[in-house]
Design an enzyme around this catalytic site. Structure first.
Site, PDB file in Angstrom:
ATOM      1  N   LYS A   1      -2.034  -2.316   8.120  1.00 50.63           N
ATOM      2  CA  LYS A   1      -3.210  -1.851   8.848  1.00 50.63           C
ATOM      3  C   LYS A   1      -3.256  -2.478  10.234  1.00 50.63           C
ATOM      4  CE  LYS A   1      -6.224  -0.787   4.934  1.00 50.63           C
ATOM      5  NZ  LYS A   1      -7.531  -1.059   4.281  1.00 50.63           N
TER       6      LYS A   1
ATOM      7  N   ARG B   1       0.866  -1.178   0.000  1.00 50.80           N
ATOM      8  CA  ARG B   1       0.000   0.000   0.000  1.00 50.80           C
ATOM      9  C   ARG B   1       0.904   1.230   0.000  1.00 50.80           C
ATOM     10  NH1 ARG B   1      -2.025  -3.448   4.113  1.00 50.80           N
ATOM     11  NH2 ARG B   1      -4.124  -4.260   3.694  1.00 50.80           N
TER      12      ARG B   1
ATOM     13  N   ARG C   1      -0.261  -1.926  -6.774  1.00 52.39           N
ATOM     14  CA  ARG C   1      -0.541  -3.025  -5.830  1.00 52.39           C
ATOM     15  C   ARG C   1      -1.542  -4.002  -6.438  1.00 52.39           C
ATOM     16  NH1 ARG C   1      -0.964  -4.492  -0.235  1.00 52.39           N
ATOM     17  NH2 ARG C   1      -3.093  -4.878   0.496  1.00 52.39           N
TER      18      ARG C   1
ATOM     19  N   TYR D   1      -9.304 -10.572  -6.826  1.00 51.58           N
ATOM     20  CA  TYR D   1      -8.329 -10.617  -7.914  1.00 51.58           C
ATOM     21  C   TYR D   1      -8.501 -11.869  -8.775  1.00 51.58           C
ATOM     22  CZ  TYR D   1      -6.114  -6.836  -5.382  1.00 51.58           C
ATOM     23  OH  TYR D   1      -5.877  -5.642  -4.749  1.00 51.58           O
TER      24      TYR D   1
END
Length: 316
Positions: A180, A158, A255, A287
Site C-alpha cells: 500500500k 495481500r 494472509r 492477531y
C-alpha cells in the site's frame, strides 16, 4: 405496503432535488440513489408520527434523529445498517445547508453506532497444510495455482501484492513486494514456495501465447496477461475444495492464517508487522487476540479444573 411508485410520489420537492443531485452531479449509480431514497423514505415515515416532514427540515432537531436511531434499534437493525441510514441523512442535510435551506445540521455531534470488532477468519495449521498439499494436476495451471497459494500463505501477501509481482521481483529465496502506498518491502519465501515457484516458472511459457513481453509472474490462462483478483479468488476457492475444507476460503484468509500461525509459533509482533507491511502496530495486534483465543481453548480442554468447580476443596 406502498409500492416503489407510490413512495416516489410521496417524496417532496426537496428530496427529489437531492436525489437528482446525487445522480447528475455526483454521478452515483441508480442503485445507490435508490438506496438513499429508501433511507429517507424510512425517516420520513418515522417523522409522520411526530407531525414533521422532510419538506420542512428546519423543524427537525437532534432529538428527532436520536429517536429515529432508537426506533431502528428496536427494529433490530444491525449497526452497519443504522450507520448507513445516518450517512444518508447526513448527506441530505449537508445538501440543504449548502443550498441555504437550513441553517443548522440536526446530525451534528451524532456519531455512527460503534461497530463490533470483527476478528479475521483463519485456517488452522492442518487446514493450511492440507490446502498447500492439495491434489493438483501437474500441468501449467495447477503449478501456477499452488505457487500462488504458497506465496499468499507462506509469505503473508495481500492478493493485490501477489498478482502485482513481476518476474524480476523474485530473487532466490526472497521477493520484492510493492504494498500500500507504493511502499516496497523484502519478504522471505518459504522453502516450499521456492520449489513451487521454480516448477511453475518452468511451465510459465505455456501461458504467454504471443505476449512474450509480459513481465507478470502469475499469468491468466486465457489472455496470457497478468492474473486478476477475480481469477485469483477462484483459484484459492478451488484449492480449498480440493483439500476438502468446509470453509469459504478466500485469499485474504491465507494472509490472516500466515500472521496467526507465525504468532502461535513464537514470532514477535514487530517482525510480523514488517512481514505484513502494516504501517501501524495496532493493525497487527488484532492477531494476538486470535492467538489468545486459541490459548484459552487449549487451557479449557487440558486443565483439570477448567470449566469445572474451581473452589478450593483441598489446598494441599
Amino acid at each position: 405496503m406502498s409500492s416503489t411508485g407510490e413512495k416516489r410520489n410521496e417524496q417532496g420537492e426537496l428530496v427529489r432535488g437531492f436525489l437528482a443531485y446525487l445522480e447528475v452531479e455526483k454521478g452515483y449509480s441508480s442503485a445507490t440513489v435508490r438506496s438513499y431514497g429508501t433511507d429517507l423514505d424510512q425517516f420520513r415515515d418515522f417523522l409522520k408520527g411526530r407531525r414533521l416532514s422532510l419538506e420542512k427540515p428546519e423543524k427537525i432537531n437532534r432529538d428527532h434523529v436520536r429517536a429515529f436511531l432508537a426506533e431502528l434499534h428496536r427494529l433490530s437493525l444491525t449497526k452497519t445498517s443504522m450507520g448507513r441510514k445516518l450517512s444518508s441523512l447526513r448527506a441530505y442535510f449537508k445538501y440543504l445547508l449548502r443550498h441555504k435551506i437550513v441553517t443548522r445540521d440536526p446530525l451534528a455531534g451524532i456519531r455512527n453506532p460503534k461497530q463490533e470488532k470483527r476478528h479475521p477468519q483463519v485456517l488452522n495449521v492442518d487446514q493450511a497444510v492440507a490446502m498447500m498439499e492439495a491434489n493438483i494436476e501437474p500441468d501449467p495451471e495447477g503449478l501456477r495455482d499452488i505457487a500462488l497459494a504458497e506465496v499468499l500463505y507462506g509469505s503473508g501477501l495481500r492478493i493485490s501484492e501477489a498478482i502485482g509481482l513481476d518476474m524480476n521481483d523474485v530473487d532466490s529465496d526472497v521477493i520484492r513486494v510493492t504494498g500500500k502506498g507504493s511502499k516496497e518491502r523484502i519478504v522471505p519465501l518459504s522453502d516450499a514456495a521456492v520449489q513451487r515457484i521454480r516448477r511453475y516458472m518452468g511451465q510459465r511459457h505455456a501461458f504467454l501465447k504471443d505476449n512474450y513481453a509480459e513481465q507478470a509472474l502469475f499469468l491468466s490462462s486465457r489472455a496470457g496477461k497478468r492474473l486478476d483478483r477475480r481469477q485469483a479468488n477462484r483459484i484459492v476457492a478451488r484449492l480449498a475444495r480440493l483439500a476438502g475444507l468446509p470453509k469459504d476460503v478466500h485469499p485474504h484468509m491465507l494472509r490472516h492464517s500466515f500472521a496467526t500461525h507465525m504468532l502461535e509459533a513464537g514470532a514477535d509482533l514487530r517482525s510480523v508487522q514488517e512481514l505484513l507491511g502494516h504501517e501501524n502496530l495496532t493493525t497487527t495486534q488484532r492477531y494476538t487476540h486470535l492467538d489468545m483465543q486459541r490459548i484459552m481453548q487449549v487451557y479449557d480442554r487440558a486443565h483439570p479444573l477448567a470449566g469445572g468447580d474451581k473452589s478450593d476443596k483441598n489446598e494441599d
